[in-house]
Design an enzyme around this catalytic site. Structure first.
Site, PDB file in Angstrom:
ATOM      1  N   ASP A  33      60.608  18.750  50.582  1.00  0.00           N
ATOM      2  CA  ASP A  33      59.907  19.441  51.693  1.00  0.00           C
ATOM      3  C   ASP A  33      58.922  20.493  51.537  1.00  0.00           C
ATOM      4  OD1 ASP A  33      61.428  21.527  51.445  1.00  0.00           O
ATOM      5  OD2 ASP A  33      62.419  21.617  53.144  1.00  0.00           O
ATOM      6  N   GLY A  34      58.798  20.757  50.287  1.00  0.00           N
ATOM      7  CA  GLY A  34      57.925  21.719  49.625  1.00  0.00           C
ATOM      8  C   GLY A  34      58.416  23.115  49.569  1.00  0.00           C
ATOM      9  N   ARG A  89      42.805  41.143  45.844  1.00  0.00           N
ATOM     10  CA  ARG A  89      41.244  41.480  45.937  1.00  0.00           C
ATOM     11  C   ARG A  89      40.820  41.522  47.497  1.00  0.00           C
ATOM     12  NH1 ARG A  89      38.623  37.601  41.735  1.00  0.00           N
ATOM     13  NH2 ARG A  89      40.375  36.547  42.322  1.00  0.00           N
ATOM     14  N   GLN A  90      41.857  40.945  48.407  1.00  0.00           N
ATOM     15  CA  GLN A  90      41.799  40.781  49.742  1.00  0.00           C
ATOM     16  C   GLN A  90      42.278  42.093  50.350  1.00  0.00           C
ATOM     17  OE1 GLN A  90      42.725  37.335  51.859  1.00  0.00           O
ATOM     18  NE2 GLN A  90      42.452  36.034  50.064  1.00  0.00           N
ATOM     19  N   ASP A 160      30.096  45.271  35.394  1.00  0.00           N
ATOM     20  CA  ASP A 160      29.631  46.066  36.581  1.00  0.00           C
ATOM     21  C   ASP A 160      30.288  47.543  36.232  1.00  0.00           C
ATOM     22  OD1 ASP A 160      32.276  45.961  37.524  1.00  0.00           O
ATOM     23  OD2 ASP A 160      32.044  44.164  38.496  1.00  0.00           O
ATOM     24  N   LYS A 184      25.920  44.443  38.812  1.00  0.00           N
ATOM     25  CA  LYS A 184      26.187  42.996  39.007  1.00  0.00           C
ATOM     26  C   LYS A 184      26.076  42.868  40.667  1.00  0.00           C
ATOM     27  CE  LYS A 184      30.362  41.322  39.923  1.00  0.00           C
ATOM     28  NZ  LYS A 184      31.513  40.796  39.295  1.00  0.00           N
ATOM     29  N   ARG A 186      26.865  39.858  43.486  1.00  0.00           N
ATOM     30  CA  ARG A 186      27.103  38.545  44.059  1.00  0.00           C
ATOM     31  C   ARG A 186      26.799  38.256  45.489  1.00  0.00           C
ATOM     32  NH1 ARG A 186      31.855  35.836  42.269  1.00  0.00           N
ATOM     33  NH2 ARG A 186      32.782  37.414  41.136  1.00  0.00           N
ATOM     34  N   ASP A 211      36.422  43.019  31.192  1.00  0.00           N
ATOM     35  CA  ASP A 211      36.430  43.133  32.683  1.00  0.00           C
ATOM     36  C   ASP A 211      37.823  43.128  32.872  1.00  0.00           C
ATOM     37  OD1 ASP A 211      35.960  43.317  35.316  1.00  0.00           O
ATOM     38  OD2 ASP A 211      34.545  41.406  35.233  1.00  0.00           O
TER      39      ASP A 211
HETATM   40  C1  R5P Z   1      35.054  41.950  40.325  1.00  0.00           C
HETATM   41  O1  R5P Z   1      34.696  43.091  40.437  1.00  0.00           O
HETATM   42  C2  R5P Z   1      35.890  41.720  39.178  1.00  0.00           C
HETATM   43  O2  R5P Z   1      35.938  42.672  38.208  1.00  0.00           O
HETATM   44  C3  R5P Z   1      35.522  40.504  38.390  1.00  0.00           C
HETATM   45  O3  R5P Z   1      34.221  40.839  37.687  1.00  0.00           O
HETATM   46  C4  R5P Z   1      35.526  39.481  39.162  1.00  0.00           C
HETATM   47  O4  R5P Z   1      36.484  39.270  40.070  1.00  0.00           O
HETATM   48  C5  R5P Z   1      35.298  38.130  38.118  1.00  0.00           C
HETATM   49  O5  R5P Z   1      35.114  37.092  39.055  1.00  0.00           O
HETATM   50  P1  R5P Z   1      34.456  35.762  38.586  1.00  0.00           P
HETATM   51  O6  R5P Z   1      35.061  35.501  37.202  1.00  0.00           O
HETATM   52  O7  R5P Z   1      34.746  34.981  39.736  1.00  0.00           O
HETATM   53  O8  R5P Z   1      33.060  36.014  38.370  1.00  0.00           O
END
Ligand code: R5P
Length: 290
Positions: A33-34, A89-90, A160, A184, A186, A211
């Site tokens: 059932d998961g 990240r949320q 960044d 950067k 996005r 990063d």
């Molecule tokens: C964002 O500020 C993080 O430090 C990473 O640069 C980011 O989450 C990388 O995400 P992706 O590989 O999807 O570009």
């Protein structure tokens, strides 16, 4: 006693060896059932350290189950180490009606432990969401180890400004080289990354991109392409959390990366170094308190 989550078995083993603590063999079952069911065997002592990356919804539930199993088995103190914290990240509602998911999962985890350690969360203030003491661990000094010793006039570059401290840490651990960062942007509708280069001269030099995480690989591949456009020699990519979702690894290869390295906070083929020694260093004073 160290209890591994299913996604952190290698790191938990490294940590157990570093600390000289027994490693428990946990069980991980799933049903038709998961639903899932994590379990632990009987253990000596009354303190448990659970090491569990919450990479998926299942591993979030699994962590809650392991915490509860340790309590049921008699642990009076539970330390939870989260090598990679999913949903971190949320950390704010990006649109009306959305939750603070990082807070929601942090609160749930807090109900089952006495203390939390999180390895390189995207933002350190995610620790404020826990209802128990929560501390970050920086695994980035480990990222210098797999780099070749012959880097030519190396530049340690973050894609960044937010990751410049990581680049500086890796440079310091490597022992030589300069640091710099890109800007950067996005586009959250298209996912496209626009990189604004720094003034640093990269022609003929080896560059190490640093990063906290590679997720889709868009950030790193755009950075690699920018560097090749400016005559870089070799580009190495290193990160704490090699998530490498979907086609990320291919994107990096297509962009012309020399090699990709990460730690075992996420256990992938590129996890060339263990975060274990940094986690052990953070835990030792806490474990010595008793
Ligand atoms: C964002 O500020 C993080 O430090 C990473 O640069 C980011 O989450 C990388 O995400 P992706 O590989 O999807 O570009």
């Amino acid at each position: 006693m160290i209890i591994p989550g299913s996604a952190s078995q290698g790191l938990a083993g490294e940590l157990a060896a570093e600390l000289g603590e027994p490693l428990v063999q946990a069980g991980y079952e799933s049903f038709a059932d998961g639903e899932i069911l994590a379990s632990i065997p009987a253990f000596e002592g009354d303190r448990a350290t659970i090491v569990a990356a919450t990479t998926t919804n299942e591993t979030h539930i699994e962590l809650l189950q392991l915490q509860d199993a340790a309590r049921v088995a008699g642990a009076s103190e539970i330390i939870t180490v989260i090598p990679y914290m999913g949903y971190a990240r949320q950390d704010r509602p990006f649109k009306y009606g959305q939750p603070i998911s990082a807070r929601a999962v942090a609160r749930a985890i807090s109900t089952g432990c006495d203390r939390v350690f999180v390895v390189n969360p995207h933002e350190d203030n995610v620790c404020d969401f826990f209802d128990v003491p929560a501390t970050t661990i920086d695994a980035s000094p480990r990222l210098a180890a797999p780099l070749p010793p012959d880097l030519d006039d190396p530049l340690f570059l973050s894609p960044d400004a937010g990751a410049i401290e990581l680049a500086e840490t890796v440079r310091d651990a490597y022992g030589r080289g300069a640091t710099d960062y890109f800007e950067k942007n996005r586009d959250y509708d298209t996912g496209e990354i626009e990189i604004t280069p720094s003034a640093a001269n990269v022609a003929g030099r080896d560059v190490v991109l640093v990063d906290d995480i590679i997720a889709t690989g868009s950030t790193m591949s755009a950075s690699i392409e920018e560097l090749h456009g400016r005559g870089v020699a070799r580009v190495y990519v290193t990160c704490v959390h090699p998530m490498l979702a979907s086609t990320a690894r291919t994107k990096l290869t297509a962009a012309g990366v020399e090699a990709v390295y990460g730690t075992d906070t996420l256990e992938r083929s590129v996890s060339a170094v263990s975060a274990g020694p940094m986690v052990a260093e953070a835990l030792e004073p806490v474990l010595a308190e008793r």
